[in-house]
Design a protein around this motif. Structure first.
Motif, PDB file in Angstrom:
ATOM      1  N   THR A 118      10.312   4.140  -1.895  1.00 32.10           N
ATOM      2  CA  THR A 118      10.286   3.968  -0.438  1.00 32.10           C
ATOM      3  C   THR A 118       8.997   3.328   0.018  1.00 32.10           C
ATOM      4  OG1 THR A 118      11.723   5.900  -0.112  1.00 32.10           O
ATOM      5  CG2 THR A 118      10.418   5.168   1.785  1.00 32.10           C
ATOM      6  N   VAL A 119       7.866   3.850  -0.418  1.00 30.91           N
ATOM      7  CA  VAL A 119       6.584   3.323   0.054  1.00 30.91           C
ATOM      8  C   VAL A 119       6.245   1.987  -0.590  1.00 30.91           C
ATOM      9  CG1 VAL A 119       5.757   5.639   0.542  1.00 30.91           C
ATOM     10  CG2 VAL A 119       5.207   4.595  -1.651  1.00 30.91           C
ATOM     11  N   ALA A 120       6.858   1.685  -1.741  1.00 34.88           N
ATOM     12  CA  ALA A 120       6.596   0.399  -2.392  1.00 34.88           C
ATOM     13  C   ALA A 120       7.163  -0.771  -1.604  1.00 34.88           C
ATOM     14  CB  ALA A 120       7.181   0.405  -3.809  1.00 34.88           C
ATOM     15  N   SER A 121       8.115  -0.503  -0.710  1.00 34.49           N
ATOM     16  CA  SER A 121       8.720  -1.583   0.082  1.00 34.49           C
ATOM     17  C   SER A 121       7.861  -1.961   1.293  1.00 34.49           C
ATOM     18  CB  SER A 121      10.113  -1.151   0.566  1.00 34.49           C
ATOM     19  OG  SER A 121      10.021  -0.072   1.491  1.00 34.49           O
ATOM     20  N   TRP A 122       6.812  -1.183   1.587  1.00 33.42           N
ATOM     21  CA  TRP A 122       5.970  -1.473   2.744  1.00 33.42           C
ATOM     22  C   TRP A 122       5.029  -2.631   2.435  1.00 33.42           C
ATOM     23  CZ3 TRP A 122       4.271   4.225   4.162  1.00 33.42           C
ATOM     24  CH2 TRP A 122       5.423   4.970   4.450  1.00 33.42           C
ATOM     25  N   ARG A 123       4.612  -3.341   3.471  1.00 34.12           N
ATOM     26  CA  ARG A 123       3.709  -4.471   3.335  1.00 34.12           C
ATOM     27  C   ARG A 123       2.460  -4.240   4.183  1.00 34.12           C
ATOM     28  NH1 ARG A 123       6.167  -4.652  -0.374  1.00 34.12           N
ATOM     29  NH2 ARG A 123       7.696  -6.176  -1.120  1.00 34.12           N
ATOM     30  N   PRO A 124       1.279  -4.532   3.623  1.00 33.93           N
ATOM     31  CA  PRO A 124       0.037  -4.290   4.370  1.00 33.93           C
ATOM     32  C   PRO A 124       0.038  -4.981   5.735  1.00 33.93           C
ATOM     33  CG  PRO A 124      -0.451  -4.854   2.090  1.00 33.93           C
ATOM     34  CD  PRO A 124       1.020  -5.095   2.283  1.00 33.93           C
ATOM     35  N   GLY A 125      -0.308  -4.207   6.750  1.00 28.22           N
ATOM     36  CA  GLY A 125      -0.435  -4.760   8.090  1.00 28.22           C
ATOM     37  C   GLY A 125       0.850  -4.937   8.845  1.00 28.22           C
ATOM     38  N   GLN A 126       1.999  -4.696   8.206  1.00 25.98           N
ATOM     39  CA  GLN A 126       3.285  -4.860   8.886  1.00 25.98           C
ATOM     40  C   GLN A 126       3.794  -3.498   9.347  1.00 25.98           C
ATOM     41  OE1 GLN A 126       6.124  -7.024   6.509  1.00 25.98           O
ATOM     42  NE2 GLN A 126       4.745  -8.746   6.175  1.00 25.98           N
ATOM     43  N   TYR A 162       1.834  11.217  11.164  1.00 21.87           N
ATOM     44  CA  TYR A 162       1.140  10.922  12.419  1.00 21.87           C
ATOM     45  C   TYR A 162      -0.134  11.768  12.537  1.00 21.87           C
ATOM     46  CZ  TYR A 162       0.035  11.191  17.387  1.00 21.87           C
ATOM     47  OH  TYR A 162      -0.633  11.197  18.580  1.00 21.87           O
ATOM     48  N   LEU A 163      -0.023  13.065  12.275  1.00 22.54           N
ATOM     49  CA  LEU A 163      -1.183  13.944  12.393  1.00 22.54           C
ATOM     50  C   LEU A 163      -2.245  13.616  11.349  1.00 22.54           C
ATOM     51  CD1 LEU A 163       0.776  17.233  13.120  1.00 22.54           C
ATOM     52  CD2 LEU A 163      -0.763  16.058  14.702  1.00 22.54           C
ATOM     53  N   LEU A 164      -1.825  13.170  10.190  1.00 26.54           N
ATOM     54  CA  LEU A 164      -2.772  12.746   9.157  1.00 26.54           C
ATOM     55  C   LEU A 164      -3.584  11.552   9.647  1.00 26.54           C
ATOM     56  CD1 LEU A 164      -3.204  13.826   6.217  1.00 26.54           C
ATOM     57  CD2 LEU A 164      -1.914  11.833   5.443  1.00 26.54           C
ATOM     58  N   ALA A 165      -2.912  10.624  10.317  1.00 27.34           N
ATOM     59  CA  ALA A 165      -3.595   9.431  10.817  1.00 27.34           C
ATOM     60  C   ALA A 165      -4.516   9.737  11.986  1.00 27.34           C
ATOM     61  CB  ALA A 165      -2.559   8.389  11.243  1.00 27.34           C
ATOM     62  N   GLU A 166      -4.232  10.803  12.717  1.00 30.42           N
ATOM     63  CA  GLU A 166      -5.008  11.134  13.908  1.00 30.42           C
ATOM     64  C   GLU A 166      -6.366  11.759  13.586  1.00 30.42           C
ATOM     65  OE1 GLU A 166      -4.031  10.900  17.660  1.00 30.42           O
ATOM     66  OE2 GLU A 166      -3.519   9.235  16.329  1.00 30.42           O
ATOM     67  N   ARG A 179      -1.383   8.814  -1.053  1.00 28.24           N
ATOM     68  CA  ARG A 179      -2.137   8.233  -2.163  1.00 28.24           C
ATOM     69  C   ARG A 179      -2.118   6.710  -2.137  1.00 28.24           C
ATOM     70  NH1 ARG A 179       0.779  12.437  -5.122  1.00 28.24           N
ATOM     71  NH2 ARG A 179      -0.641  14.157  -5.616  1.00 28.24           N
ATOM     72  N   GLU A 180      -1.072   6.115  -1.583  1.00 25.07           N
ATOM     73  CA  GLU A 180      -0.923   4.656  -1.614  1.00 25.07           C
ATOM     74  C   GLU A 180      -1.358   3.969  -0.329  1.00 25.07           C
ATOM     75  OE1 GLU A 180      -0.013   2.872  -4.260  1.00 25.07           O
ATOM     76  OE2 GLU A 180       0.137   4.711  -5.445  1.00 25.07           O
ATOM     77  N   TRP A 181      -1.166   4.651   0.798  1.00 26.33           N
ATOM     78  CA  TRP A 181      -1.369   3.980   2.082  1.00 26.33           C
ATOM     79  C   TRP A 181      -2.176   4.841   3.057  1.00 26.33           C
ATOM     80  CZ3 TRP A 181       0.206  -0.942   2.117  1.00 26.33           C
ATOM     81  CH2 TRP A 181       1.266  -1.322   1.274  1.00 26.33           C
ATOM     82  N   GLN A 182      -3.001   4.165   3.836  1.00 26.59           N
ATOM     83  CA  GLN A 182      -3.590   4.775   5.021  1.00 26.59           C
ATOM     84  C   GLN A 182      -2.819   4.238   6.216  1.00 26.59           C
ATOM     85  OE1 GLN A 182      -7.536   3.514   6.224  1.00 26.59           O
ATOM     86  NE2 GLN A 182      -7.980   5.549   7.037  1.00 26.59           N
ATOM     87  N   HIS A 195      -2.010   0.446   5.489  1.00 29.05           N
ATOM     88  CA  HIS A 195      -3.139  -0.277   4.894  1.00 29.05           C
ATOM     89  C   HIS A 195      -3.339   0.283   3.485  1.00 29.05           C
ATOM     90  CE1 HIS A 195      -4.114  -1.574   9.023  1.00 29.05           C
ATOM     91  NE2 HIS A 195      -3.895  -0.309   9.357  1.00 29.05           N
ATOM     92  N   PRO A 196      -3.462  -0.566   2.475  1.00 24.81           N
ATOM     93  CA  PRO A 196      -3.602  -0.065   1.094  1.00 24.81           C
ATOM     94  C   PRO A 196      -4.856   0.783   0.925  1.00 24.81           C
ATOM     95  CG  PRO A 196      -3.160  -2.433   1.124  1.00 24.81           C
ATOM     96  CD  PRO A 196      -3.461  -2.047   2.534  1.00 24.81           C
ATOM     97  N   ARG A 197      -4.752   1.815   0.089  1.00 23.40           N
ATOM     98  CA  ARG A 197      -5.922   2.630  -0.237  1.00 23.40           C
ATOM     99  C   ARG A 197      -6.894   1.824  -1.090  1.00 23.40           C
ATOM    100  NH1 ARG A 197      -6.636   6.919   3.068  1.00 23.40           N
ATOM    101  NH2 ARG A 197      -4.665   8.072   3.316  1.00 23.40           N
TER     102      ARG A 197
END
Length: 412
Positions: free
Chosen positions: A95-103, A238-242, A380-383, A410-412
């Motif tokens: 699932t997370v491997a399909s994400w693209r930085p900044g998108q 969301y709370l992790l990002a906050e 572990r993979e993304w901020q 954003h990639p770690r």
């Protein structure tokens, strides 16, 4: 709604024109769920227009409910959950491997996709890759529509589900019927709960489910597993990002531990729970997915100082119970470390993210391990960040979920 906390422990309210007794005392709530649980059945105030199973685990009849609970248990107990972890991890990584930085990504849709894949491939056995993908996509779409379905009020007064929900349900169920049809005559013993349903012959007064009922039960189980996990994980990310400090502590804990024991997910084990677990416990305290519940008295009952006649609707809200300042000082503050000194005791219902008693969530152990796995795969993979100017609000629908949640990876 929180104004109810300052009133009497039992208060009469009206929901869609029907009277109900609303409980705010966690001791009384536990009495309804546990001690006197046999005197209460599933309430009907929030069942309108639902398209889930009425048999199996959701049956009103206690004997039938217990039968199918026992049938599901082997696939949800601690040992079975431990065996599911590799599949959970693979689906989470994909699932997370399909994400693209900044998108920007729609986090709730993504969590629906991950949770649906996990539910399908762990609870219903290995499926051909193409079948699994198609079922997963349709289950994710159905789950997203279920999440957003109003729980009560004017929007629930129509007799049929919304067109989007009806379409999503029909599409998923049609695919599932085809899948079940292929197994009716040759069920695979390794095919999990689905195989158990197909080979069940009933017991005592409990009749076996028809093929149509098996399909309905499968829809219910898969949808319930998906919508709750997706809602909780959306709030968690969301709370992790906050809070960068909280994020740092979660990452450190995930790096230092190999995961907590699936048999003691709620902090009842020896010693204080680790930080990642405390983080998830606090997410579930503030944003329990099943935030409002109704039971119905099956006979005359005494509750506190009140005598309630048979048929009385009794309501309570885990959202309110979890925000009671008498139990949780500064209750609106997100503080995972409160669980170093505050521990769920089981003596009352002050912390019931999965319910309690004979009708509590049968998949609680499964859910804790799934949440841990998804949290680790993402963190572990993304901020993740929320786009500037975004305002995330809680939407109290079928689950308590973010109204809209776009996040930028954003990639770690």
């Amino acid at each position: 709604m929180e104004r109810l906390l300052g009133g009497p422990p039992i208060r009469t309210v009206t929901v869609d024109g029907e009277a109900a007794e609303f409980l705010t005392d966690p001791v009384l709530v536990r009495r309804v769920l546990v001690k006197d649980g046999r005197h209460y059945g599933k309430g009907e105030l929030f069942q309108k227009a639902r398209i889930l199973s009425r048999a199996g685990l959701l049956a009103q009849d206690d004997a039938q409910h217990r039968h199918y609970r026992r049938l599901a248990h082997p696939y949800l107990r601690t040992a079975a959950v431990a065996g599911h972890v590799p599949v959970m991890e693979e689906i989470a990584r994909d699932t997370v491997a399909s994400w693209r930085p900044g998108q920007p990504v729609d986090i709730q849709a993504q969590m629906c996709r991950a949770a649906s894949g996990i539910a399908l491939n762990t609870l219903f056995g290995a499926l051909p890759r193409e079948t699994s993908h198609m079922l997963g996509e349709h289950l994710a779409a159905l789950s997203w529509e279920m999440i957003r379905k109003p729980l009560y009020g004017k929007a629930t007064r129509w007799r049929k589900p919304s067109q989007r929900l009806a379409t999503a349900f029909s599409a998923f169920r049609s695919l599932l019927v085809s899948c079940v049809a292929g197994r009716v005559n040759s069920p695979d013993d390794t095919a999990g709960y689905l195989s158990a349903l197909l080979t069940d012959t009933g017991r005592g007064t409990v009749a076996a489910l028809s093929t149509d009922q098996v399909c309905d039960e499968a829809v219910m189980m898969l949808t319930a597993a998906t919508v709750t996990t997706a809602s909780v994980m959306s709030w968690a990310l969301y709370l992790l990002a906050e809070d960068p400090l909280v994020e740092e502590k979660v990452l450190k804990d995930l790096a230092q531990t190999a995961g907590w024991d699936a048999g003691a997910p709620s902090g009842h084990g020896h010693g204080p729970p680790g930080y990642a677990l405390r983080f998830l416990m606090e997410v579930l305290r503030l944003y329990p997915p099943v935030w409002l519940t109704c039971r119905k008295a099956l006979a005359e009952v005494t509750l506190g100082e009140r005598v309630l006649p048979a048929g009385t609707h009794v309501m309570f809200s885990s959202y309110l119970l979890h925000r009671d300042p008498d139990r949780y000082p500064d209750p609106h503050r997100f503080d995972p470390d409160r669980w170093l000194t505050t521990r769920p005791t089981g003596q009352d219902a002050s912390y019931i993210p999965f319910g309690a008693g004979a009708r509590g969530c049968v998949g609680e152990v499964f859910a804790w391990k799934e949440l841990e796995t998804l949290l680790g795969a993402v963190a572990r993979e993304w901020q993740l960040t929320v786009p500037p100017g975004s305002r995330v609000r809680a939407a109290p629908h079928t689950t308590l979920h973010p109204e809209r949640l776009l996040m930028v990876p954003h990639p770690r």
